[in-house]
Design a protein around this motif. Structure first.
Motif, PDB file in Angstrom:
ATOM      1  N   MET A   1      39.905  40.335  52.698  1.00  0.00           N
ATOM      2  CA  MET A   1      39.951  39.507  51.493  1.00  0.00           C
ATOM      3  C   MET A   1      40.827  38.294  51.774  1.00  0.00           C
ATOM      4  SD  MET A   1      40.829  40.618  47.576  1.00  0.00           S
ATOM      5  CE  MET A   1      42.502  41.175  47.892  1.00  0.00           C
ATOM      6  N   VAL A   2      40.345  37.101  51.381  1.00  0.00           N
ATOM      7  CA  VAL A   2      41.090  35.878  51.648  1.00  0.00           C
ATOM      8  C   VAL A   2      41.506  35.144  50.371  1.00  0.00           C
ATOM      9  CG1 VAL A   2      40.021  35.542  53.899  1.00  0.00           C
ATOM     10  CG2 VAL A   2      38.948  34.528  51.877  1.00  0.00           C
ATOM     11  N   GLU A   3      40.979  35.564  49.227  1.00  0.00           N
ATOM     12  CA  GLU A   3      41.341  34.907  47.962  1.00  0.00           C
ATOM     13  C   GLU A   3      41.102  35.871  46.818  1.00  0.00           C
ATOM     14  OE1 GLU A   3      40.255  30.856  45.358  1.00  0.00           O
ATOM     15  OE2 GLU A   3      38.880  31.578  46.913  1.00  0.00           O
ATOM     16  N   ILE A   4      41.951  35.800  45.808  1.00  0.00           N
ATOM     17  CA  ILE A   4      41.734  36.559  44.572  1.00  0.00           C
ATOM     18  C   ILE A   4      42.128  35.682  43.392  1.00  0.00           C
ATOM     19  CG2 ILE A   4      44.032  37.642  44.535  1.00  0.00           C
ATOM     20  CD1 ILE A   4      42.598  40.197  43.456  1.00  0.00           C
ATOM     21  N   GLY A   5      41.345  35.774  42.336  1.00  0.00           N
ATOM     22  CA  GLY A   5      41.640  35.070  41.096  1.00  0.00           C
ATOM     23  C   GLY A   5      41.525  36.028  39.931  1.00  0.00           C
TER      24      GLY A   5
ATOM     25  N   HIS B   1      46.447  33.667  40.928  1.00  0.00           N
ATOM     26  CA  HIS B   1      45.582  33.151  41.995  1.00  0.00           C
ATOM     27  C   HIS B   1      46.359  33.125  43.295  1.00  0.00           C
ATOM     28  CE1 HIS B   1      43.490  29.629  44.120  1.00  0.00           C
ATOM     29  NE2 HIS B   1      42.700  30.688  44.218  1.00  0.00           N
ATOM     30  N   ALA B   2      45.726  33.576  44.369  1.00  0.00           N
ATOM     31  CA  ALA B   2      46.401  33.564  45.671  1.00  0.00           C
ATOM     32  C   ALA B   2      45.363  33.522  46.793  1.00  0.00           C
ATOM     33  CB  ALA B   2      47.291  34.791  45.832  1.00  0.00           C
ATOM     34  N   TYR B   3      45.734  32.827  47.877  1.00  0.00           N
ATOM     35  CA  TYR B   3      44.984  32.863  49.137  1.00  0.00           C
ATOM     36  C   TYR B   3      45.750  33.757  50.107  1.00  0.00           C
ATOM     37  CZ  TYR B   3      42.537  28.668  47.453  1.00  0.00           C
ATOM     38  OH  TYR B   3      41.803  27.775  46.722  1.00  0.00           O
ATOM     39  N   PHE B   4      45.016  34.365  51.046  1.00  0.00           N
ATOM     40  CA  PHE B   4      45.636  35.251  52.016  1.00  0.00           C
ATOM     41  C   PHE B   4      45.164  34.906  53.436  1.00  0.00           C
ATOM     42  CE2 PHE B   4      44.724  37.870  48.175  1.00  0.00           C
ATOM     43  CZ  PHE B   4      46.021  37.924  47.689  1.00  0.00           C
TER      44      PHE B   4
ATOM     45  N   PHE C   1      48.321  39.496  52.687  1.00  0.00           N
ATOM     46  CA  PHE C   1      48.132  40.216  51.428  1.00  0.00           C
ATOM     47  C   PHE C   1      49.362  41.053  51.095  1.00  0.00           C
ATOM     48  CE2 PHE C   1      46.972  43.900  48.913  1.00  0.00           C
ATOM     49  CZ  PHE C   1      46.260  43.335  47.867  1.00  0.00           C
ATOM     50  N   GLY C   2      49.937  41.682  52.100  1.00  0.00           N
ATOM     51  CA  GLY C   2      51.103  42.524  51.872  1.00  0.00           C
ATOM     52  C   GLY C   2      52.279  41.771  51.285  1.00  0.00           C
ATOM     53  N   ASP C   3      52.362  40.470  51.587  1.00  0.00           N
ATOM     54  CA  ASP C   3      53.466  39.664  51.053  1.00  0.00           C
ATOM     55  C   ASP C   3      53.300  39.371  49.562  1.00  0.00           C
ATOM     56  OD1 ASP C   3      54.535  39.541  53.615  1.00  0.00           O
ATOM     57  OD2 ASP C   3      53.454  37.690  54.110  1.00  0.00           O
ATOM     58  N   LYS C   4      52.075  39.447  49.061  1.00  0.00           N
ATOM     59  CA  LYS C   4      51.797  39.134  47.656  1.00  0.00           C
ATOM     60  C   LYS C   4      51.387  40.361  46.860  1.00  0.00           C
ATOM     61  CE  LYS C   4      51.395  35.166  46.607  1.00  0.00           C
ATOM     62  NZ  LYS C   4      52.365  34.218  46.044  1.00  0.00           N
ATOM     63  N   CYS C   5      51.362  41.515  47.513  1.00  0.00           N
ATOM     64  CA  CYS C   5      50.833  42.732  46.893  1.00  0.00           C
ATOM     65  C   CYS C   5      51.570  43.088  45.609  1.00  0.00           C
ATOM     66  CB  CYS C   5      50.916  43.878  47.897  1.00  0.00           C
ATOM     67  SG  CYS C   5      50.349  45.461  47.252  1.00  0.00           S
TER      68      CYS C   5
ATOM     69  N   ASN D   1      40.893  47.618  47.245  1.00  0.00           N
ATOM     70  CA  ASN D   1      41.478  48.914  47.615  1.00  0.00           C
ATOM     71  C   ASN D   1      41.711  49.028  49.120  1.00  0.00           C
ATOM     72  OD1 ASN D   1      41.809  49.966  45.064  1.00  0.00           O
ATOM     73  ND2 ASN D   1      39.788  50.912  44.997  1.00  0.00           N
ATOM     74  N   HIS D   2      40.863  48.404  49.913  1.00  0.00           N
ATOM     75  CA  HIS D   2      41.081  48.414  51.363  1.00  0.00           C
ATOM     76  C   HIS D   2      42.377  47.694  51.712  1.00  0.00           C
ATOM     77  CE1 HIS D   2      39.890  48.679  55.576  1.00  0.00           C
ATOM     78  NE2 HIS D   2      40.252  47.411  55.711  1.00  0.00           N
ATOM     79  N   GLU D   3      42.622  46.559  51.057  1.00  0.00           N
ATOM     80  CA  GLU D   3      43.860  45.820  51.313  1.00  0.00           C
ATOM     81  C   GLU D   3      45.076  46.608  50.831  1.00  0.00           C
ATOM     82  OE1 GLU D   3      44.138  43.192  53.080  1.00  0.00           O
ATOM     83  OE2 GLU D   3      42.063  42.509  53.207  1.00  0.00           O
ATOM     84  N   LEU D   4      44.950  47.260  49.689  1.00  0.00           N
ATOM     85  CA  LEU D   4      46.067  48.069  49.183  1.00  0.00           C
ATOM     86  C   LEU D   4      46.386  49.228  50.131  1.00  0.00           C
ATOM     87  CD1 LEU D   4      45.151  48.206  45.388  1.00  0.00           C
ATOM     88  CD2 LEU D   4      47.105  47.013  46.400  1.00  0.00           C
ATOM     89  N   GLU D   5      45.363  49.863  50.649  1.00  0.00           N
ATOM     90  CA  GLU D   5      45.567  50.991  51.563  1.00  0.00           C
ATOM     91  C   GLU D   5      46.205  50.528  52.868  1.00  0.00           C
ATOM     92  OE1 GLU D   5      41.702  52.668  51.824  1.00  0.00           O
ATOM     93  OE2 GLU D   5      41.817  53.645  49.853  1.00  0.00           O
TER      94      GLU D   5
END
Length: 235
Positions: free
Chosen positions: A21-25, A40-43, A70-74, A99-103
């Motif tokens: 994942m490279v972006e979430i809004g 909003h964040a880019y990863f 992602f871990g820095d913004k989790c 969920n993959h990024e969270l794991e």
């Protein structure tokens, strides 16, 4: 009721084979209304961006190279989301990447019981129609002129409007009144519509036939040969 509408952009379609994942809004709704709170964040995906994916969202390897992991913004993301239901279009895709990024960060995945999929809602409500985000924006009159390429925050903002329409639309009424006097004005208007002004009473007009009309009727009846009613036995 608080809900979060969200969208993601990725390097591909399968997180189990190395896509990231490279972006979430995210857009916050309370009682189906946007509150103005967004996340909003880019990863940095720690890998190169395939040209096919870049053509969809326009996010290049160079652009993402200085973005946080992602871990820095989790924690920041999870604090914003809280325990609210999560709404996405084709939600299994977005939940899979989230969920993959969270794991990967050692965090528990988001429970799928919190998932609301607008694609499923659209297929149920409008079977046989087109159900892409663009098609639903067109159906519900949502302005998507700014959507040149996919973008997680813009798509979440558009989807929030679509979701409101899919779940009954905006109810313009008493909940939007500024003060009690406005409520009283609308109540008076509603009463006047429900109870129209009384009509003036008119004197009943006589409807009995005149002697000339009775004579004309008798002459007409006398010219009918073997009428059907003549064969009906008297009761």
């Amino acid at each position: 009721m608080r809900e979060i509408v969200f969208d993601t952009e990725t390097t591909g379609v399968n997180p189990t084979t190395g896509d990231r994942m490279v972006e979430i809004g995210c857009v916050e709704l309370v009682n189906r209304c946007p509150t103005g709170r967004e996340y909003h964040a880019y990863f940095n995906p720690e890998r190169s961006m395939p040209s096919e994916a870049e053509a969809v969202h326009g996010l290049s390897t160079i652009f993402l190279s200085d973005k946080p992991l992602f871990g820095d913004k989790c924690e920041e993301l999870l604090d914003f989301v809280g325990d609210a239901p999560l709404i996405a279009h084709n939600a299994t895709f977005d939940f899979g990447f989230l969920n993959h990024e969270l794991e990967r960060c050692g965090r528990d995945p988001v429970c799928l019981s919190r998932m609301i999929c607008t694609l499923v809602l659209a297929r149920s409500k409008h079977p046989g129609a087109k159900h892409s985000l663009d098609a639903l924006c067109t159906r519900f009159g949502v302005d998507r002129t700014a959507r040149v390429k996919h973008g997680a925050l813009l798509d979440a903002q558009l989807l929030a409007q679509v979701y409101v329409e899919l779940t009954g639309g905006r109810q313009i009424g008493f909940s939007l009144l500024a003060d009690a006097s406005s409520a009283a004005d609308i109540a008076v208007q509603a009463t006047s519509i429900a109870r129209p002004a009384a009509r003036p009473v008119r004197t009943p007009r006589p409807h009995a036939p005149s002697l000339d009309e009775l004579e004309a009727h008798a002459q007409f009846m006398s010219r009918i040969k073997d009428p059907v009613w003549a064969s009906i036995p008297a009761s």
